[in-house]
Design a protein around this motif. Structure first.
Motif, PDB file in Angstrom:
ATOM      1  N   THR A  36     -34.064  19.812 -35.773  1.00  0.00           N
ATOM      2  CA  THR A  36     -34.824  19.022 -36.739  1.00  0.00           C
ATOM      3  C   THR A  36     -34.313  17.591 -36.859  1.00  0.00           C
ATOM      4  OG1 THR A  36     -33.372  19.707 -38.528  1.00  0.00           O
ATOM      5  CG2 THR A  36     -35.334  21.057 -38.146  1.00  0.00           C
ATOM      6  N   GLY A  37     -33.120  17.323 -36.276  1.00  0.00           N
ATOM      7  CA  GLY A  37     -32.513  16.006 -36.391  1.00  0.00           C
ATOM      8  C   GLY A  37     -31.421  15.954 -37.443  1.00  0.00           C
ATOM      9  N   ASN A  38     -31.311  16.977 -38.261  1.00  0.00           N
ATOM     10  CA  ASN A  38     -30.239  17.043 -39.252  1.00  0.00           C
ATOM     11  C   ASN A  38     -28.950  17.468 -38.568  1.00  0.00           C
ATOM     12  OD1 ASN A  38     -31.841  16.431 -41.560  1.00  0.00           O
ATOM     13  ND2 ASN A  38     -32.660  18.495 -41.480  1.00  0.00           N
ATOM     14  N   GLU A  39     -27.834  17.268 -39.242  1.00  0.00           N
ATOM     15  CA  GLU A  39     -26.561  17.680 -38.672  1.00  0.00           C
ATOM     16  C   GLU A  39     -25.725  18.418 -39.691  1.00  0.00           C
ATOM     17  OE1 GLU A  39     -24.387  13.373 -39.317  1.00  0.00           O
ATOM     18  OE2 GLU A  39     -24.545  14.195 -37.310  1.00  0.00           O
ATOM     19  N   LEU A  40     -24.860  19.274 -39.172  1.00  0.00           N
ATOM     20  CA  LEU A  40     -23.906  20.021 -39.975  1.00  0.00           C
ATOM     21  C   LEU A  40     -22.517  19.733 -39.447  1.00  0.00           C
ATOM     22  CD1 LEU A  40     -25.528  23.571 -40.031  1.00  0.00           C
ATOM     23  CD2 LEU A  40     -25.359  21.996 -41.960  1.00  0.00           C
ATOM     24  N   PHE A  41     -21.553  19.659 -40.344  1.00  0.00           N
ATOM     25  CA  PHE A  41     -20.154  19.587 -39.973  1.00  0.00           C
ATOM     26  C   PHE A  41     -19.521  20.884 -40.442  1.00  0.00           C
ATOM     27  CE2 PHE A  41     -21.214  15.069 -40.219  1.00  0.00           C
ATOM     28  CZ  PHE A  41     -20.718  14.636 -38.997  1.00  0.00           C
ATOM     29  N   LEU A  42     -18.757  21.539 -39.552  1.00  0.00           N
ATOM     30  CA  LEU A  42     -18.171  22.836 -39.882  1.00  0.00           C
ATOM     31  C   LEU A  42     -16.694  22.869 -39.529  1.00  0.00           C
ATOM     32  CD1 LEU A  42     -21.020  25.082 -38.455  1.00  0.00           C
ATOM     33  CD2 LEU A  42     -20.584  24.586 -40.864  1.00  0.00           C
ATOM     34  N   CYS A  43     -15.909  23.556 -40.355  1.00  0.00           N
ATOM     35  CA  CYS A  43     -14.496  23.785 -40.062  1.00  0.00           C
ATOM     36  C   CYS A  43     -14.417  24.821 -38.941  1.00  0.00           C
ATOM     37  CB  CYS A  43     -13.768  24.279 -41.306  1.00  0.00           C
ATOM     38  SG  CYS A  43     -14.299  25.925 -41.869  1.00  0.00           S
ATOM     39  N   GLY A  44     -13.239  25.093 -38.437  1.00  0.00           N
ATOM     40  CA  GLY A  44     -13.076  26.055 -37.356  1.00  0.00           C
ATOM     41  C   GLY A  44     -13.585  27.438 -37.718  1.00  0.00           C
ATOM     42  N   HIS A  45     -13.261  27.913 -38.909  1.00  0.00           N
ATOM     43  CA  HIS A  45     -13.686  29.240 -39.358  1.00  0.00           C
ATOM     44  C   HIS A  45     -15.207  29.346 -39.403  1.00  0.00           C
ATOM     45  CE1 HIS A  45     -14.166  32.783 -41.900  1.00  0.00           C
ATOM     46  NE2 HIS A  45     -14.925  32.046 -42.677  1.00  0.00           N
ATOM     47  N   HIS A  46     -15.863  28.404 -40.040  1.00  0.00           N
ATOM     48  CA  HIS A  46     -17.319  28.456 -40.162  1.00  0.00           C
ATOM     49  C   HIS A  46     -18.016  28.137 -38.837  1.00  0.00           C
ATOM     50  CE1 HIS A  46     -16.523  28.358 -44.596  1.00  0.00           C
ATOM     51  NE2 HIS A  46     -17.354  29.386 -44.447  1.00  0.00           N
ATOM     52  N   ALA A  47     -17.387  27.335 -37.999  1.00  0.00           N
ATOM     53  CA  ALA A  47     -17.946  27.076 -36.670  1.00  0.00           C
ATOM     54  C   ALA A  47     -17.998  28.376 -35.875  1.00  0.00           C
ATOM     55  CB  ALA A  47     -17.111  26.032 -35.939  1.00  0.00           C
ATOM     56  N   ARG A  48     -16.909  29.142 -35.884  1.00  0.00           N
ATOM     57  CA  ARG A  48     -16.891  30.432 -35.170  1.00  0.00           C
ATOM     58  C   ARG A  48     -17.903  31.402 -35.763  1.00  0.00           C
ATOM     59  NH1 ARG A  48     -11.614  28.995 -35.345  1.00  0.00           N
ATOM     60  NH2 ARG A  48     -11.154  30.269 -37.164  1.00  0.00           N
ATOM     61  N   GLN A  49     -18.014  31.400 -37.068  1.00  0.00           N
ATOM     62  CA  GLN A  49     -18.925  32.319 -37.750  1.00  0.00           C
ATOM     63  C   GLN A  49     -20.389  32.008 -37.421  1.00  0.00           C
ATOM     64  OE1 GLN A  49     -18.506  32.239 -42.019  1.00  0.00           O
ATOM     65  NE2 GLN A  49     -20.103  33.760 -42.340  1.00  0.00           N
TER      66      GLN A  49
END
Length: 65
Positions: A36-49
């Motif tokens: 959609t063009g939006n972005e998310l930033f995730l920590c290592g834990h949430h990135a893996r999840q």
């Protein structure tokens, strides 16, 4: 979950040190550019999840610098 929409070029380079995880506010380790063009930033834990689902929907994932 907070979403950010950048007006600049969709590939907005890399995230920088002060970016925080949109789920828990820990230091961001991954940036996900959503279709959609939006972005998310995730920590290592949430990135893996969330990585399997993000790949499934076609998000462009990039690791922190």
């Amino acid at each position: 979950m907070a979403l950010r929409n950048r007006i600049a070029h969709p590939r907005y380079t890399r995230h920088i040190r002060h970016d925080r995880c949109d789920r828990c506010s820990a230091a961001a380790q991954m940036r996900a550019l959503l279709p959609t063009g939006n972005e998310l930033f995730l920590c290592g834990h949430h990135a893996r999840q969330h990585e399997p689902r993000l790949r499934e929907i076609g998000a462009d994932l990039s690791a922190g610098s």
